[in-house]
Design a protein around this motif. Structure first.
Motif, PDB file in Angstrom:
ATOM      1  N   TYR A 196       0.502   0.789  10.628  1.00 23.17           N
ATOM      2  CA  TYR A 196       0.946  -0.369  11.405  1.00 23.17           C
ATOM      3  C   TYR A 196       0.150  -0.450  12.700  1.00 23.17           C
ATOM      4  O   TYR A 196      -0.076  -1.528  13.236  1.00 23.17           O
ATOM      5  CB  TYR A 196       2.441  -0.238  11.691  1.00 23.17           C
ATOM      6  N   HIS A 253       4.739  -0.169  -0.049  1.00 25.27           N
ATOM      7  CA  HIS A 253       4.036  -0.157   1.231  1.00 25.27           C
ATOM      8  C   HIS A 253       2.527   0.001   1.034  1.00 25.27           C
ATOM      9  O   HIS A 253       1.730  -0.614   1.745  1.00 25.27           O
ATOM     10  CB  HIS A 253       4.570   0.964   2.121  1.00 25.27           C
ATOM     11  N   LYS A 254       2.147   0.825   0.069  1.00 25.54           N
ATOM     12  CA  LYS A 254       0.723   1.033  -0.166  1.00 25.54           C
ATOM     13  C   LYS A 254       0.068  -0.225  -0.730  1.00 25.54           C
ATOM     14  O   LYS A 254      -1.053  -0.576  -0.360  1.00 25.54           O
ATOM     15  CB  LYS A 254       0.511   2.207  -1.128  1.00 25.54           C
ATOM     16  N   GLN A 256       1.023  -3.288  -0.138  1.00 22.67           N
ATOM     17  CA  GLN A 256       0.931  -4.261   0.947  1.00 22.67           C
ATOM     18  C   GLN A 256      -0.217  -3.938   1.892  1.00 22.67           C
ATOM     19  O   GLN A 256      -0.884  -4.842   2.390  1.00 22.67           O
ATOM     20  CB  GLN A 256       2.251  -4.295   1.730  1.00 22.67           C
ATOM     21  N   SER A 257      -0.472  -2.668   2.139  1.00 19.97           N
ATOM     22  CA  SER A 257      -1.540  -2.311   3.071  1.00 19.97           C
ATOM     23  C   SER A 257      -2.919  -2.366   2.422  1.00 19.97           C
ATOM     24  O   SER A 257      -3.862  -2.913   3.000  1.00 19.97           O
ATOM     25  CB  SER A 257      -1.285  -0.928   3.668  1.00 19.97           C
ATOM     26  N   VAL A 264       0.902  -2.094   7.589  1.00 18.50           N
ATOM     27  CA  VAL A 264       2.018  -1.179   7.362  1.00 18.50           C
ATOM     28  C   VAL A 264       1.425   0.133   6.892  1.00 18.50           C
ATOM     29  O   VAL A 264       0.365   0.176   6.283  1.00 18.50           O
ATOM     30  CB  VAL A 264       3.018  -1.715   6.310  1.00 18.50           C
ATOM     31  N   ASN A 267       2.503   5.077   3.521  1.00 15.15           N
ATOM     32  CA  ASN A 267       3.620   5.994   3.288  1.00 15.15           C
ATOM     33  C   ASN A 267       4.698   5.782   4.341  1.00 15.15           C
ATOM     34  O   ASN A 267       5.176   6.706   4.974  1.00 15.15           O
ATOM     35  CB  ASN A 267       3.144   7.445   3.302  1.00 15.15           C
ATOM     36  N   ALA A 268       5.038   4.506   4.592  1.00 12.35           N
ATOM     37  CA  ALA A 268       5.987   4.161   5.645  1.00 12.35           C
ATOM     38  C   ALA A 268       7.335   4.832   5.419  1.00 12.35           C
ATOM     39  O   ALA A 268       7.737   5.115   4.297  1.00 12.35           O
ATOM     40  CB  ALA A 268       6.160   2.646   5.715  1.00 12.35           C
ATOM     41  N   ASP A 272      12.878   0.456   8.855  1.00  7.92           N
ATOM     42  CA  ASP A 272      11.988  -0.675   9.114  1.00  7.92           C
ATOM     43  C   ASP A 272      12.394  -1.338  10.426  1.00  7.92           C
ATOM     44  O   ASP A 272      13.480  -1.926  10.521  1.00  7.92           O
ATOM     45  CB  ASP A 272      12.078  -1.684   7.973  1.00  7.92           C
ATOM     46  N   ARG A 450       9.297   3.967  13.087  1.00  4.16           N
ATOM     47  CA  ARG A 450       8.498   3.445  11.977  1.00  4.16           C
ATOM     48  C   ARG A 450       7.899   4.560  11.137  1.00  4.16           C
ATOM     49  O   ARG A 450       7.780   4.452   9.917  1.00  4.16           O
ATOM     50  CB  ARG A 450       7.389   2.552  12.532  1.00  4.16           C
TER      51      ARG A 450
END
Length: 519
Positions: A196, A253-254, A256-257, A264, A267-268, A272, A450
């Motif tokens: 992020y 998350h992976k 999306q990044s 993001v 490994n968020a 959130d 986060r």
């Protein structure tokens, strides 16, 4: 074929190379090529190219390097990557293009003296110390090097962006580029975001203390795998079925990044910050109906919780943190303020005026007292594990010194820190009950929230660091806020109080009465 007297456009240069390889030119490669040439011809020398994984972006950038040497053989190109092997991969690819591209036959020197996989020098009119192209890992030494173009190819990867300390180190290393570039030199970043707080972010993150995005002012080309209409940006290779398959086997998350290029962490953590409610109202004391009221915006606060988690000399570990949370008349939580406390050593000085140096415990407790007074707090809970066992009396002394009447509640913590954080934030964030003030946004709290992972918090049952455990990041701010959320709000009985005590809670405290008797 392009006549030898005419300089080929970059898209034509790429098309010729694809013909040599027996390939077609995908439409998104044409878009990248046109954008790079447009930036170069317009004199825009700071560029960021972000495209989804396996889109061929590094291949296009390698061709771009070869095209620039085709236009000016005296150019010096430096390739930086997260490690040397990755940088060498691009240099080898460009060397291969120079050797085989029909338009570059004149660049291959007669004597292949400086013609390796880590650096090479083309046939050029200038006599220059630095090679035409050189590979360096981000941790390598570039002092003394000079370049007209620096290519930052995947300089951000998970291993150097998963903690604030590593991200700061990466930014410091990249800042060295300005000492390498020749006047008017160019920088081209190529990659995908892994945090992020990515170097590629187009918005500043107030909690990091930055005043502008790292690549502020850079021309940006962003190509996710799916466009705004939901169609694939490379349908020949990634049709809807292929994209659905990638989604199915990749953590959300992976995907999306790495595929959608959103900022993001791949490994968020479980919390959130988008589920928080943000506000910038002040906590204000008002007098109404003969009593005090503490309000934030249009809400009335009826209780508070303040938690002090002490720590000494924690430059590399968890620090001393104090936090306060108000509870409003609708049962929602308002994280209004949080402070990381720091004591100075005798060598550092830092005392006001001619006052003698005070011990670290007194300094920390004095800061807690000031924190309580400015936030109108009638009580504080202090964790007495370890060093905290002798602090309550010192804190009472400091509160008395500033004339602030408040209760100091001693608390021995026996619950595992991970459990505390999960219980506190999981409940209130799941229900959408946690509000966060503007002052808190500027602190490390949001970053810790986060990035927090249950598996990364190596602590024993009392919540102290386990020696040698590989922690991803600090969670001292989370622990202090969790202490506030889990604490039962203290509601003191109505008693006579000094003027500096502000008891704004509905079921207790002082009240004002006007004396209208004649003397």
């Amino acid at each position: 074929m392009i006549p030898s007297t005419q300089t080929a456009r970059f898209a034509e240069f790429v098309w010729i190379w694809d013909q040599v390889l027996g390939l077609g030119l995908p439409s998104h490669h044409r878009k990248m090529a046109d954008w790079l040439e447009e930036c170069w011809n317009a004199g825009r020398r700071e560029m960021l190219l972000m495209a989804f994984r396996n889109s061929g972006k590094s291949t296009i950038v390698g061709l771009f390097c070869a095209w620039l040497l085709y236009r000016d053989a005296d150019l010096r190109i430096l390739v930086l990557a997260a490690d040397l092997d990755l940088a060498k991969k691009m240099v080898r690819n460009v060397k291969r293009i120079v050797e085989r591209h029909p338009l570059l036959a004149g660049l291959v020197p007669d004597r292949l003296i400086d013609w390796g996989s880590e650096r090479f020098t083309v046939a050029r009119p200038g006599v220059l110390r630095d090679p035409s192209m050189q590979a360096v890992g981000i941790g390598g030494n570039i002092t003394g090097s000079r370049a007209d173009i620096v290519i930052c190819d995947d300089v951000e990867v998970p291993k150097n962006s998963d903690t604030a300390h590593k991200r700061n180190e990466l930014r410091e290393k990249l800042s060295e580029i300005s000492y390498v570039l020749s006047p008017g030199g160019a920088q081209l970043y190529v990659g995908t975001p892994h945090s992020y707080y990515s170097i590629y972010a187009d918005e500043m993150r107030p909690e990091t203390g930055e005043v502008a995005p790292f690549l502020n002012g850079f021309s940006r080309f962003v190509l996710p795998i799916v466009n705004k209409h939901g169609a694939s940006n490379w349908p020949e290779r990634f049709d809807q079925a292929a994209i659905a398959a990638i989604r199915a086997r990749t953590p959300a998350h992976k995907f999306q990044s790495q595929m959608m290029l959103e900022m993001v962490a791949p490994n968020a953590g479980p919390f959130d910050p988008a589920r928080l409610h943000y506000y910038d109202d002040l906590a204000e004391i008002e007098y109404a109906n003969g009593r005090m009221r503490l309000g934030i915006g249009d809400r009335t606060m009826v209780a508070s919780a303040c938690h002090f988690d002490p720590s000494f000399g924690a430059a590399k570990g968890d620090g001393a943190v104090v936090a306060c949370v108000y509870i409003c008349d609708q049962g929602e939580y308002w994280l209004h303020d949080i402070a990381w406390l720091r004591a100075t050593s005798p060598l550092e000085g830092g005392q006001k005026g001619d006052a003698p140096w005070r011990d670290e415990a007194s300094q920390l407790c004095a800061q807690v007292g000031a924190f309580m007074a400015r936030n109108h707090l009638p009580s504080v809970r202090i964790e007495t594990n370890g060093i905290g066992r002798f602090l309550p009396n010192i804190l009472r002394r400091e509160l008395k010194a500033i004339g602030w009447a408040a209760s100091v509640v001693e608390h021995y913590e026996a619950t595992n820190k991970v459990t505390r954080i999960e219980d506190a934030f999981g409940a209130v964030m799941g229900a959408g009950l946690l509000h966060v003030g503007a002052a808190v946004v500027k602190t490390p709290f949001l970053r810790q929230l986060r990035e927090w992972h249950p598996a990364s918090s190596g602590h024993n049952s009392a919540g102290h660091n386990i020696a040698g455990h590989n922690r991803v990041g600090h969670d001292d701010g989370l622990d202090a806020v969790a202490g506030c959320i889990l604490a039962e709000p203290v509601r003191l009985p109505r008693v006579d109080m000094p003027l500096l005590r502000a008891d704004w809670r509905r079921n207790g405290g002082a009240f004002r009465a006007e004396n209208r008797f004649n003397p």
